[in-house]
Design a protein around this motif. Structure first.
Motif, PDB file in Angstrom:
ATOM      1  N   ALA A 148      -5.233   0.829   0.069  1.00 65.51           N
ATOM      2  CA  ALA A 148      -5.497   0.147   1.435  1.00 65.51           C
ATOM      3  C   ALA A 148      -6.606  -0.826   1.092  1.00 65.51           C
ATOM      4  O   ALA A 148      -7.479  -0.850   0.361  1.00 65.51           O
ATOM      5  CB  ALA A 148      -5.490   1.108   2.473  1.00 65.51           C
ATOM      6  N   SER A 149      -6.461  -1.710   2.099  1.00 68.46           N
ATOM      7  CA  SER A 149      -7.576  -2.631   1.978  1.00 68.46           C
ATOM      8  C   SER A 149      -8.388  -2.710   3.389  1.00 68.46           C
ATOM      9  O   SER A 149      -7.825  -3.012   4.259  1.00 68.46           O
ATOM     10  CB  SER A 149      -7.011  -4.242   2.011  1.00 68.46           C
ATOM     11  OG  SER A 149      -8.192  -5.007   1.869  1.00 68.46           O
ATOM     12  N   TRP A 156      -0.127  -6.374  -1.529  1.00 68.60           N
ATOM     13  CA  TRP A 156      -0.820  -6.952  -2.594  1.00 68.60           C
ATOM     14  C   TRP A 156      -0.238  -7.902  -3.341  1.00 68.60           C
ATOM     15  O   TRP A 156       0.971  -7.914  -3.617  1.00 68.60           O
ATOM     16  CB  TRP A 156      -1.376  -5.509  -3.383  1.00 68.60           C
ATOM     17  CG  TRP A 156      -2.341  -4.837  -2.902  1.00 68.60           C
ATOM     18  CD1 TRP A 156      -1.901  -3.718  -2.019  1.00 68.60           C
ATOM     19  CD2 TRP A 156      -3.773  -4.850  -2.965  1.00 68.60           C
ATOM     20  NE1 TRP A 156      -3.145  -3.221  -1.476  1.00 68.60           N
ATOM     21  CE2 TRP A 156      -4.348  -3.823  -1.861  1.00 68.60           C
ATOM     22  CE3 TRP A 156      -4.664  -5.537  -3.338  1.00 68.60           C
ATOM     23  CZ2 TRP A 156      -5.577  -3.615  -1.787  1.00 68.60           C
ATOM     24  CZ3 TRP A 156      -6.000  -5.446  -3.345  1.00 68.60           C
ATOM     25  CH2 TRP A 156      -6.252  -4.332  -2.391  1.00 68.60           C
ATOM     26  N   THR A 204       0.815  -1.161   0.157  1.00 66.70           N
ATOM     27  CA  THR A 204      -0.211  -0.079   0.072  1.00 66.70           C
ATOM     28  C   THR A 204       0.778   1.280  -0.039  1.00 66.70           C
ATOM     29  O   THR A 204       1.933   1.333   0.554  1.00 66.70           O
ATOM     30  CB  THR A 204      -0.928   0.061   1.304  1.00 66.70           C
ATOM     31  OG1 THR A 204      -1.790  -1.153   1.134  1.00 66.70           O
ATOM     32  CG2 THR A 204      -1.712   1.307   1.169  1.00 66.70           C
ATOM     33  N   SER A 219      -3.223  -0.601   5.694  1.00 66.24           N
ATOM     34  CA  SER A 219      -1.967  -0.946   4.871  1.00 66.24           C
ATOM     35  C   SER A 219      -1.942  -2.700   4.765  1.00 66.24           C
ATOM     36  O   SER A 219      -2.305  -3.241   5.786  1.00 66.24           O
ATOM     37  CB  SER A 219      -0.572  -0.461   5.206  1.00 66.24           C
ATOM     38  OG  SER A 219      -0.643   1.013   5.207  1.00 66.24           O
TER      39      SER A 219
END
Length: 68
Positions: free
Chosen positions: A52-53, A60, A22, A57
């Motif tokens: 971001a998910s 990925w 992120t 952070s």
């Protein structure tokens, strides 16, 4: 803004080691999923900042590159 090259759209197998964090720039077009698997994969363009998910952070992982 970064210029996207059409050469980045070649069909290649996604390497399991292709990751991005992120806040860093995306290394390649494709479907990316968060490390914790809490969200569905999202398409991110090369050069974009990795999001971001769930508001935090994350790392990925490239799931699949685009096919022509």
């Amino acid at each position: 803004m970064k210029k996207l090259s059409t050469t980045s759209w070649k069909i290649q197998a996604a390497s399991p080691s292709t990751t991005a964090r992120t806040g860093f720039h995306c290394p390649g077009n494709g479907l990316w999923r968060p490390e914790d698997g809490a969200a569905d994969p999202v398409f991110i363009f090369e050069g974009s900042l990795m999001p971001a998910s769930g508001g935090v952070s994350t790392v990925w992982h490239l799931v699949r590159e685009p096919q022509r």
